[in-house]
Design a protein around this motif. Structure first.
Motif, PDB file in Angstrom:
ATOM      1  N   GLY A 144       0.794  -1.226   0.000  1.00 42.71           N
ATOM      2  CA  GLY A 144       0.000   0.000   0.000  1.00 42.71           C
ATOM      3  C   GLY A 144       0.828   1.278   0.000  1.00 42.71           C
ATOM      4  N   GLY A 145       2.153   1.187  -0.085  1.00 45.28           N
ATOM      5  CA  GLY A 145       3.005   2.386  -0.145  1.00 45.28           C
ATOM      6  C   GLY A 145       3.807   2.561   1.136  1.00 45.28           C
ATOM      7  N   TRP A 146       3.885   3.803   1.625  1.00 46.90           N
ATOM      8  CA  TRP A 146       4.659   4.084   2.843  1.00 46.90           C
ATOM      9  C   TRP A 146       3.968   3.461   4.060  1.00 46.90           C
ATOM     10  N   HIS A 147       4.722   2.708   4.838  1.00 48.14           N
ATOM     11  CA  HIS A 147       4.171   2.114   6.056  1.00 48.14           C
ATOM     12  C   HIS A 147       5.283   2.061   7.095  1.00 48.14           C
ATOM     13  N   VAL A 148       4.867   1.942   8.364  1.00 47.32           N
ATOM     14  CA  VAL A 148       5.870   1.902   9.427  1.00 47.32           C
ATOM     15  C   VAL A 148       6.568   0.539   9.388  1.00 47.32           C
ATOM     16  N   LYS A 149       7.886   0.579   9.599  1.00 51.36           N
ATOM     17  CA  LYS A 149       8.686  -0.645   9.526  1.00 51.36           C
ATOM     18  C   LYS A 149       8.566  -1.400  10.852  1.00 51.36           C
ATOM     19  N   THR A 150       8.146  -2.665  10.767  1.00 53.86           N
ATOM     20  CA  THR A 150       8.031  -3.485  11.984  1.00 53.86           C
ATOM     21  C   THR A 150       8.499  -4.907  11.705  1.00 53.86           C
ATOM     22  N   ASP A 151       8.676  -5.662  12.788  1.00 56.11           N
ATOM     23  CA  ASP A 151       8.874  -7.108  12.625  1.00 56.11           C
ATOM     24  C   ASP A 151       7.494  -7.779  12.743  1.00 56.11           C
ATOM     25  N   ASP A 152       7.452  -9.111  12.790  1.00 56.16           N
ATOM     26  CA  ASP A 152       6.163  -9.820  12.850  1.00 56.16           C
ATOM     27  C   ASP A 152       5.349  -9.450  14.088  1.00 56.16           C
ATOM     28  N   PHE A 153       6.021  -8.928  15.112  1.00 53.02           N
ATOM     29  CA  PHE A 153       5.347  -8.590  16.374  1.00 53.02           C
ATOM     30  C   PHE A 153       5.005  -7.098  16.465  1.00 53.02           C
ATOM     31  N   GLY A 154       5.146  -6.404  15.362  1.00 55.05           N
ATOM     32  CA  GLY A 154       4.800  -4.982  15.360  1.00 55.05           C
ATOM     33  C   GLY A 154       5.817  -4.099  16.052  1.00 55.05           C
ATOM     34  N   ARG A 155       7.020  -4.638  16.334  1.00 54.45           N
ATOM     35  CA  ARG A 155       8.031  -3.788  16.993  1.00 54.45           C
ATOM     36  C   ARG A 155       8.579  -2.799  15.970  1.00 54.45           C
ATOM     37  N   THR A 156       8.560  -1.517  16.322  1.00 51.13           N
ATOM     38  CA  THR A 156       9.176  -0.506  15.451  1.00 51.13           C
ATOM     39  C   THR A 156      10.616  -0.300  15.943  1.00 51.13           C
ATOM     40  N   ASP A 157      11.320   0.654  15.349  1.00 53.48           N
ATOM     41  CA  ASP A 157      12.678   0.910  15.845  1.00 53.48           C
ATOM     42  C   ASP A 157      12.691   1.935  16.980  1.00 53.48           C
ATOM     43  N   LYS A 158      11.536   2.301  17.520  1.00 51.96           N
ATOM     44  CA  LYS A 158      11.469   3.180  18.702  1.00 51.96           C
ATOM     45  C   LYS A 158      11.082   2.340  19.917  1.00 51.96           C
ATOM     46  N   ALA A 159      11.849   2.451  20.963  1.00 54.51           N
ATOM     47  CA  ALA A 159      11.559   1.642  22.160  1.00 54.51           C
ATOM     48  C   ALA A 159      10.162   1.962  22.681  1.00 54.51           C
ATOM     49  N   GLY A 160       9.368   0.916  22.914  1.00 49.70           N
ATOM     50  CA  GLY A 160       8.031   1.104  23.477  1.00 49.70           C
ATOM     51  C   GLY A 160       6.980   1.505  22.453  1.00 49.70           C
ATOM     52  N   LEU A 161       7.332   1.515  21.170  1.00 45.52           N
ATOM     53  CA  LEU A 161       6.335   1.860  20.141  1.00 45.52           C
ATOM     54  C   LEU A 161       6.092   0.651  19.243  1.00 45.52           C
ATOM     55  N   TYR A 162       4.844   0.224  19.193  1.00 46.01           N
ATOM     56  CA  TYR A 162       4.436  -0.953  18.398  1.00 46.01           C
ATOM     57  C   TYR A 162       3.374  -0.516  17.401  1.00 46.01           C
ATOM     58  N   ALA A 163       3.287  -1.261  16.312  1.00 47.14           N
ATOM     59  CA  ALA A 163       2.249  -0.952  15.321  1.00 47.14           C
ATOM     60  C   ALA A 163       1.553  -2.245  14.955  1.00 47.14           C
ATOM     61  N   ALA A 164       0.226  -2.169  14.821  1.00 50.09           N
ATOM     62  CA  ALA A 164      -0.532  -3.379  14.480  1.00 50.09           C
ATOM     63  C   ALA A 164      -1.599  -3.029  13.465  1.00 50.09           C
ATOM     64  N   GLY A 165      -1.781  -3.903  12.494  1.00 49.26           N
ATOM     65  CA  GLY A 165      -2.840  -3.700  11.500  1.00 49.26           C
ATOM     66  C   GLY A 165      -2.332  -2.989  10.262  1.00 49.26           C
ATOM     67  N   ASP A 166      -3.275  -2.401   9.522  1.00 48.97           N
ATOM     68  CA  ASP A 166      -2.959  -1.896   8.182  1.00 48.97           C
ATOM     69  C   ASP A 166      -1.986  -0.718   8.150  1.00 48.97           C
ATOM     70  N   ASN A 167      -1.781  -0.025   9.277  1.00 44.97           N
ATOM     71  CA  ASN A 167      -0.802   1.077   9.236  1.00 44.97           C
ATOM     72  C   ASN A 167       0.620   0.544   9.072  1.00 44.97           C
ATOM     73  N   ALA A 168       0.810  -0.756   9.350  1.00 44.99           N
ATOM     74  CA  ALA A 168       2.131  -1.363   9.149  1.00 44.99           C
ATOM     75  C   ALA A 168       2.113  -2.220   7.869  1.00 44.99           C
ATOM     76  N   GLY A 169       1.312  -1.806   6.886  1.00 49.17           N
ATOM     77  CA  GLY A 169       1.225  -2.533   5.610  1.00 49.17           C
ATOM     78  C   GLY A 169      -0.162  -3.121   5.447  1.00 49.17           C
TER      79      GLY A 169
END
Ligand SMILES: Cc1cc2nc3c(=O)[nH]c(=O)nc-3n(C[C@H](O)[C@H](O)[C@H](O)COP(=O)(O)OP(=O)(O)OC[C@H]3O[C@@H](n4cnc5c(N)ncnc54)[C@H](O)[C@@H]3O)c2cc1C
Length: 475
Positions: free
Chosen positions: A289-314
């Motif tokens: 879908g274009g630009w999305h936040v980078k995460t691993d399978d568990f929604g971990r971003t590269d900022k400590a304590g910040l997770y992403a889940a669902g379509d905002n991460a792709g």
């Protein structure tokens, strides 16, 4: 000391599931959503003014989610629009939200951003006319208000929402004049093979096609809308056959179809305002879908304590979203040191399997190079500020190649939507002139507020006598 262990932004398929998982483990959580009820886009609740309505798979899933949330006794604030996210001096996240006209500030140790997606519409001349709405916007109209966009509707664009929208209009008693599909029959046949992972959903799609066929609605495959005609309201639509790049061909079939409404959409973009403001790394992948936040399978971003889940991460779709919510909650709980470690192999496998269906549908919406050529110079790209393609091209040709420079030169993206609907199209136009890749073009700088705020909420009540009077400047 923080107000909450975890704040979940977004009570859709992913965020609600994350909130339930975290509450069960004993975390002190807050769930915020700007909608009046939980359910997000796919499971949007019907308006309270509709007393009864036939059940659909979406209403059944949505009602279940809403009752599950109530059972967990989660602190869920509705109509809560998150506008600010920042780290404070105590290394806690500070979240600002607007609720009932008042600003609130809360702190937490971890955040799960589950803000979903937003619709992408590549405009043509006339797109801003009344009677023209997005495909995804139309689904909100069906689910929340059980109403159709007009009396005679053309449905145009690509991907599954095209067929779903046409089907829903028929279900609600409306009339579809024509379906204009960028995708070919072969594209659909190939996608169906990848969709075999969810035979139930594939079968549902087949029943939509069957209803459309039975209603004898003309489908123009491999075609696009080239212009929307009308003085004060849409009156008709010009369409054209397209080439393999989705550019209107000069020699192919052309038609003018009369209608009083048009639903047009070209896929979804991840809603990244929250994670961008929190300064996480974002990546560009057309297949997600274009630009999305980078995460691993568990929604971990590269900022400590910040997770992403669902379509905002792709854009992996509604089927995968609850699994992604649960996985992000597990990772956040681990970070918070709450609950027991659990084996997540099966959950990850389920999420990946569900994602296959979503990826197959997203693939139908990957924009091809020629698509932007169908947008005329007079087409309005930024609807909030009425910026045309011509104005954008003039700005880019004068050397403004960064999204920030284009924004300050034209006001494209400075309106209430904050660029959510026009930045992507502006970048596509930029690409055609500058020859840069989307990664090279990048994104605009993120600044609060990520949602519009009323000035009364910022100013609140004050007495002029209480304003500090600065000391006179030394002469
Ligand atoms: C308009 C629209 C209609 C769609 N219709 C369908 C459909 O009919 N069928 C289908 O399969 N898929 C549909 N999709 C895709 C579908 O929404 C997703 O695949 C699925 O909902 C993903 O779940 P999610 O939890 O990631 O996002 P969502 O379910 O969309 O949940 C995100 C939530 O975050 C909230 N939110 C976002 N930003 C903020 C903020 N700043 N402050 C507070 N709350 C915020 C939103 O209000 C929303 O409730 C649609 C998408 C859109 C954009």
């Amino acid at each position: 000391m923080s107000d909450f262990d975890l704040i979940v932004i977004g009570a859709g398929a992913a965020g609600s599931r994350a909130a339930m998982e975290a509450t069960k483990a004993g975390a002190k959580i807050l769930l915020l959503d700007e909608q009046a009820e939980a359910g997000g886009q796919v499971w949007r609740a019907k308006s309270p003014s509709i007393i009864s309505a036939p059940k659909t798979p979406e209403t059944i899933a949505g009602d279940k989610l809403r009752s599950d949330l109530k059972l967990e006794n989660i602190l869920h604030i509705v109509n809560a629009r998150v506008w600010q996210i920042e780290k404070n001096n105590d290394d806690l996240w500070n979240i600002g939200y607007l609720n009932n006209g008042h600003l609130h500030n809360v702190t937490c140790k971890a955040i799960i951003a589950a803000t979903g997606a937003q619709e992408r519409v590549i405009p043509v001349t006339g797109s801003q006319l009344p009677g023209v709405i997005g495909l995804a916007a139309a689904t909100a109209l069906f689910k929340q208000h059980l109403t159709t966009p007009g009396k005679q509707t053309i449905v145009a664009g690509c991907g599954p929402l095209l067929i779903f929208t046409a089907y829903e209009i028929l279900r609600l008693g409306g009339k579809v004049c024509a379906i204009i599909s960028l995708n070919s029959k072969t594209n659909w046949a190939k996608a169906s093979i990848d969709m075999m992972t969810r035979p139930d959903l594939l079968w549902r799609g087949a029943t939509w096609f069957a209803k459309i066929t039975a209603a004898r609605i003309p489908i123009y495959w491999q075609s696009t809308v080239t212009e929307i005609i009308g003085e004060t309201h849409i009156e008709s639509v010009n369409i054209s056959a397209i080439d393999a790049n989705w550019s209107a061909t000069s020699h192919g079939q052309k038609n003018n179809i009369k209608a009083d409404s048009l639903c047009m959409g070209h896929g979804l973009n991840p809603a990244i305002e929250a994670t961008k403001l929190a300064d996480a790394t974002h990546i560009y992948s057309p297949e997600l879908g274009g630009w999305h936040v980078k995460t691993d399978d568990f929604g971990r971003t590269d900022k400590a304590g910040l997770y992403a889940a669902g379509d905002n991460a792709g854009i992996y779709g509604a089927g995968a979203a609850p699994y992604r919510g649960k996985l992000a909650a597990i990772a956040a709980l681990q970070f918070l040191n709450i609950g027991k470690t659990q084996n997540t192999d099966k959950l990850v496998a389920k999420m990946k399997s569900a994602a296959k269906f979503g990826l197959a549908t997203t693939k139908l919406t990957i924009l091809r190079k020629g698509m932007i050529e169908n947008t005329q110079q007079t087409a309005i790209i930024c609807r909030c500020e009425a910026v045309s393609r011509q104005q954008l091209e003039a700005e880019i040709s004068s050397g403004a190649h960064s999204p920030n420079a284009i924004k300050s030169g034209t006001r494209c993206g400075m309106g209430p939507c904050g660029g959510r609907y026009c930045n992507d199209v502006a970048a596509l136009i930029n690409q055609t002139i500058s020859g840069k890749t989307r990664q090279q073009i990048g994104l605009t700088t993120s600044r609060p507020p990520i949602r519009p705020l009323p000035i009364s909420a910022i100013a609140q009540n004050f007495d002029y006598d209480d304003l500090p009077i600065p000391a006179p400047a030394p002469l």
